[in-house]
Write an enzyme that holds these catalytic residues in place. Structure first.
Site, mmCIF file in Angstrom:
data_model
loop_
_atom_site.group_PDB
_atom_site.id
_atom_site.type_symbol
_atom_site.label_atom_id
_atom_site.label_comp_id
_atom_site.label_asym_id
_atom_site.label_seq_id
_atom_site.Cartn_x
_atom_site.Cartn_y
_atom_site.Cartn_z
ATOM 1 N N ASP A 177 0.921 -0.878 0.211
ATOM 2 C CA ASP A 177 -0.054 -0.083 -0.116
ATOM 3 C C ASP A 177 0.735 1.843 -0.142
ATOM 4 O OD1 ASP A 177 -1.969 -2.095 0.577
ATOM 5 O OD2 ASP A 177 -2.023 -1.359 2.509
ATOM 6 N N ARG A 221 -6.315 -0.593 0.552
ATOM 7 C CA ARG A 221 -7.542 0.034 0.931
ATOM 8 C C ARG A 221 -7.005 1.679 1.386
ATOM 9 N NH1 ARG A 221 -4.299 -3.537 5.832
ATOM 10 N NH2 ARG A 221 -5.547 -4.994 6.430
ATOM 11 N N THR A 347 -3.884 -11.373 -6.680
ATOM 12 C CA THR A 347 -2.735 -11.324 -7.820
ATOM 13 C C THR A 347 -1.610 -10.303 -7.623
ATOM 14 O OG1 THR A 347 -4.159 -9.342 -8.812
ATOM 15 C CG2 THR A 347 -4.827 -11.832 -9.422
ATOM 16 N N ARG A 349 -0.277 -8.755 -4.948
ATOM 17 C CA ARG A 349 0.560 -9.347 -3.955
ATOM 18 C C ARG A 349 1.382 -10.660 -4.096
ATOM 19 N NH1 ARG A 349 -2.837 -8.947 1.333
ATOM 20 N NH2 ARG A 349 -2.350 -10.932 1.181
HETATM 21 O O1 F6P Z 1 -2.816 -4.200 3.443
HETATM 22 C C1 F6P Z 1 -1.824 -5.058 2.134
HETATM 23 C C2 F6P Z 1 -3.281 -5.365 1.593
HETATM 24 O O2 F6P Z 1 -2.855 -6.456 0.318
HETATM 25 C C3 F6P Z 1 -4.385 -4.017 1.488
HETATM 26 O O3 F6P Z 1 -4.090 -4.355 0.363
HETATM 27 C C4 F6P Z 1 -5.997 -5.275 1.764
HETATM 28 O O4 F6P Z 1 -6.794 -4.204 1.206
HETATM 29 C C5 F6P Z 1 -5.213 -6.365 2.157
HETATM 30 O O5 F6P Z 1 -3.823 -6.447 2.661
HETATM 31 C C6 F6P Z 1 -6.177 -7.278 1.884
HETATM 32 O O6 F6P Z 1 -6.237 -8.275 3.641
HETATM 33 P P1 F6P Z 1 -5.771 -10.058 3.131
HETATM 34 O O7 F6P Z 1 -4.698 -9.926 2.624
HETATM 35 O O8 F6P Z 1 -6.084 -10.118 4.686
HETATM 36 O O9 F6P Z 1 -7.538 -10.098 2.353
#
Ligand code: F6P
Length: 428
Positions: A177, A221, A347, A349
């Site tokens: 983020d 977020r 996808t 990450r």
């Molecule tokens: O904070 C990183 C993030 O990838 C946000 O962009 C996203 O809203 C959140 O984590 C998703 O979280 P999780 O992997 O717990 O679904």
């Protein structure tokens, strides 16, 4: 390839060489570059060990803060064994090139109990007690110091254990983020932005073929960095950000009209998962969601709303579908009117880190271990310009959203306002 020198191993066995066990954990959502931090820390530890002054053993702590959440009584030697693993750099060749985290991660929040306490004094007393308890776990986990790799939530836990329990902690800022104040960039951000940009680029071919409007939901977020960078980079036609709540009529419908009028047959809307309409537009233009839906979203372990549950891209798609007047506007101009929404979600990450994130991760890990060796605790590694410098964890992990007067926002506005002035260049 880096391996432990036999010399160093010999020194390991020399009782005169002081030995230090440094834990390392990864917390919160994963992202590309976490393994690079671990490898960077291992490199600095190996370097120090080879010097023969201090023998540093790096201990991987599995699954974020999970082991810290057990009581002292529950943390039996078997459990400690289960949650800790000595890392041998010789067996982790090229770890920095791999995505994800070899240590696993979790959103376990040791301070979860605070959420239900309303009295500020009681809350502070509980925070102190938990902070002290966490610091006491170092002994049980058999570590002398700890490097934490995570976003604002993980940094918050690290800061509390350092402030209240005097724990020897160093933090590394991580999050796709990119919303932390103390560092110019967090690692993971550019890998995620590149993936989102690639997908936005690629979607133009299917959007063009079918003459469709695509609403693409991008993670991040309440920070719009990922959407803004990916949207600018790929030339999205509309970019919706959390920092600048949108007016559905002006920022979406009217832009689509101008584009249809100019002959464009397809449109890409990059939309942050946390981008909401203004309260006026929400009340006026939205039938499928209300303020109540936004306020009542389910929360994760750290109290962050789970934004995919709202799925704003789907809501925009549904509102657009119901706009018969816009459909006629398109049809009169020989443009087909069809809408699809896509959630990029996890996808973004996934996969291997970019060059920038590999190198930044290595530098963060290397410098974090350097702070540990120098006794510079309670600090977070940060990128400032091109240098890595230590900053206070609490200060460094404060929220950093896109300033609304930034050049990036001005460039976005300029780009969106000129885009529909040129004619569609692809085949009709
Ligand atoms: O904070 C990183 C993030 O990838 C946000 O962009 C996203 O809203 C959140 O984590 C998703 O979280 P999780 O992997 O717990 O679904």
């Amino acid at each position: 390839m880096i391996t432990m020198m036999p010399e160093a191993t010999e020194k390991t066995n020399t009782s005169k060489t002081p030995k230090m066990r440094v834990g390392i954990l990864t917390g919160g959502g994963d992202c590309p570059g976490l393994n690079a931090v671990i490898y960077g820390a291992l490199l600095r530890a190996a370097e120090e060990t080879e010097k023969g002054e201090t023998m540093i053993e790096v201990v991987g702590i599995i699954k974020g803060w999970r082991s810290f959440n057990f009581s002292q009584e529950e943390l039996t030697p078997e459990l400690v064994d289960h949650y800790t693993q000595v890392l041998d750099i010789g067996e982790l060749d090229d770890l920095h090139t791999k995505g994800g985290t070899m240590l696993y991660t979790s959103r376990t929040n040791p301070f979860k109990a605070l959420a239900s306490i309303t009295d500020p004094q009681e809350k502070e007393a509980k925070r102190r007690a938990i902070g002290e308890d966490l610091a006491a776990k170092f002994k049980t986990l058999n570590i002398d110091a700890l490097i934490t790799v995570g976003g604002d939530d993980t940094c918050g836990v690290a800061a509390a254990m350092s402030n209240y329990g005097n724990a020897k902690v160093v933090a590394c800022p991580k999050t796709i983020d990119n919303d932390l104040a103390g560092t110019d960039f967090t690692f993971g951000f550019f890998s995620g932005a590149q993936l989102a940009s690639n997908t936005l680029d690629n979607l133009t071919t299917t959007a063009h073929s079918h003459q469709r409007i695509f609403v693409v939901e991008v993670m991040g977020r309440d920070a719009g960095w990922l959407t803004l960078y990916a949207g600018l980079s790929s030339g999205s036609d509309i970019i919706l950000l959390p920092e600048t709540p949108f007016d559905f009529k002006k920022d979406v419908v009217e832009v689509l009209e101008s584009r249809a009028n100019a002959g464009y047959k397809y449109h890409i809307i990059a939309c942050s998962e946390g981008a909401y309409p203004t309260s006026e537009s929400l009340a006026r233009d939205f039938t499928v969601i209300s303020q109540k839906d936004i306020d009542n979203l389910p929360k994760d372990g750290f109290g962050n709303p789970i934004l995919t549950k709202l799925n704003i891209a789907d809501k925009i798609e549904r509102e657009l579908r119901s706009l018969k007047s816009l459909e006629s506007y398109f049809n009169v101009r020989h443009a087909h009117y069809e809408i699809r929404s896509v959630v990029l979600g996890h996808t973004m990450r996934s996969g291997t880190p970019s060059v920038f994130d590999r190198v930044l991760g290595l530098r963060y890990g290397y410098h974090a271990m350097e702070y540990v060796i120098g006794g510079n605790f309670g600090k977070m590694t940060s990128l400032q310009g091109t240098a890595i410098v230590p900053v206070d964890i609490i200060e460094g992990s404060k929220k950093h959203l896109i300033p609304v007067d930034s050049d990036l926002i001005r460039i976005k506005n300029a780009m969106i306002s000129v885009k529909h002035k040129s004619k569609e260049k692809l085949f009709r």
